[in-house]
Design an enzyme around this catalytic site. Sequence first.
Site, PDB file in Angstrom:
ATOM      1  N   SER A 184       0.846  -1.197   0.000  1.00  9.78           N
ATOM      2  CA  SER A 184       0.000   0.000   0.000  1.00  9.78           C
ATOM      3  C   SER A 184       0.878   1.242   0.000  1.00  9.78           C
ATOM      4  O   SER A 184       2.008   1.213   0.522  1.00  9.78           O
ATOM      5  CB  SER A 184      -0.880   0.012   1.253  1.00  9.78           C
ATOM      6  OG  SER A 184      -1.499   1.288   1.395  1.00  9.78           O
ATOM      7  N   TYR A 226      -1.143  -0.809  10.214  1.00  9.86           N
ATOM      8  CA  TYR A 226      -1.361  -1.185   8.807  1.00  9.86           C
ATOM      9  C   TYR A 226      -0.140  -0.774   7.974  1.00  9.86           C
ATOM     10  O   TYR A 226       0.336  -1.553   7.146  1.00  9.86           O
ATOM     11  CB  TYR A 226      -2.636  -0.512   8.297  1.00  9.86           C
ATOM     12  CG  TYR A 226      -2.997  -0.785   6.852  1.00  9.86           C
ATOM     13  CD1 TYR A 226      -3.505  -2.022   6.449  1.00  9.86           C
ATOM     14  CD2 TYR A 226      -2.855   0.205   5.886  1.00  9.86           C
ATOM     15  CE1 TYR A 226      -3.854  -2.249   5.121  1.00  9.86           C
ATOM     16  CE2 TYR A 226      -3.205  -0.013   4.558  1.00  9.86           C
ATOM     17  CZ  TYR A 226      -3.715  -1.251   4.183  1.00  9.86           C
ATOM     18  OH  TYR A 226      -4.057  -1.472   2.867  1.00  9.86           O
TER      19      TYR A 226
END
Length: 249
Positions: free
Chosen positions: A140, A155
């Site tokens: 990401s 995350y």
Amino acid sequence: MLLTDKVCLITGAASLRGIGRATAKLFASHGAKVVILDLDAGQAEEAARAIGEGHLGLACNVTDKAACQAAADEVVARFGRIDVLINNAGITQPLKFMEIEPGNYDAVLDVNLRGTLYMSQAVVPQMRRQQSGSIVCMSSVSAQRGGGIFGGPHYSAAKGGVLGLGKAMARELGPDTVRVNSITPGLIQTDITGGKLTDELKVEIAKGIPLGRLGVADDVANACLFLASDLSSYITGAVIDVNGGMLIH
Ligand code: NAD
């Protein structure tokens, strides 16, 4: 047709508007035999049916090493080979640094990072036997810029770990002609944002994106197709940004 008769496993591919489902559909249209892995067997089977005939849907929780091995074994028994793995399953949580409890850390690290390790370990022996394979790991932009918009620091850490793991795998598996690359999507409109992406927020976010729009699942699926196919035959250990220019570095 870029994937004729290639057996392609995609984790987390049952979600209706998700990146995995879009990738499964695209791969099927390029002649692949697609195996959809997700938490719920019924949803995985339904997703496989939705992309046409000859595909397979299986329950597989990627945090469970034995489940990953069982899925890989079933695919080899059914199709005789594994050509592509897309490590797409992932979850996020919009928490601030001091809000992260042990359970949050475990959940996010387990699905995103441990799952990438376990599922890759399950397919690599078969890819080594074949002396060919392509593995794509879904990271990401959050890993690169220290936070996306919806993901917390845990995350970012998990997706940063995915980048390191993917590069190390590329180095170790290269001699067996198994390629490993990662994708770093920006903000893609799927259900992972849990309905928090309002129209006003979309307009605001798009202002910071040179291409002037948020991403859609097909944008990432197209990058997966490139990395899965022989078009990328001399590319391994790479990271491809699919972010509309949100982060240029
Ligand atoms: P999504 O929520 O639509 O899909 C995620 C899928 O993963 C779901 O089908 C879910 O059931 C499955 N899943 C969750 N835990 C699992 C487990 N333990 N085992 C197997 N499957 C599991 O999300 P998405 O936006 O399509 O995300 C796909 C990937 O892309 C994720 O890794 C995500 O972190 C990454 N990503 C998404 C964005 C974005 O903006 N949407 C940005 C960067 C990266």
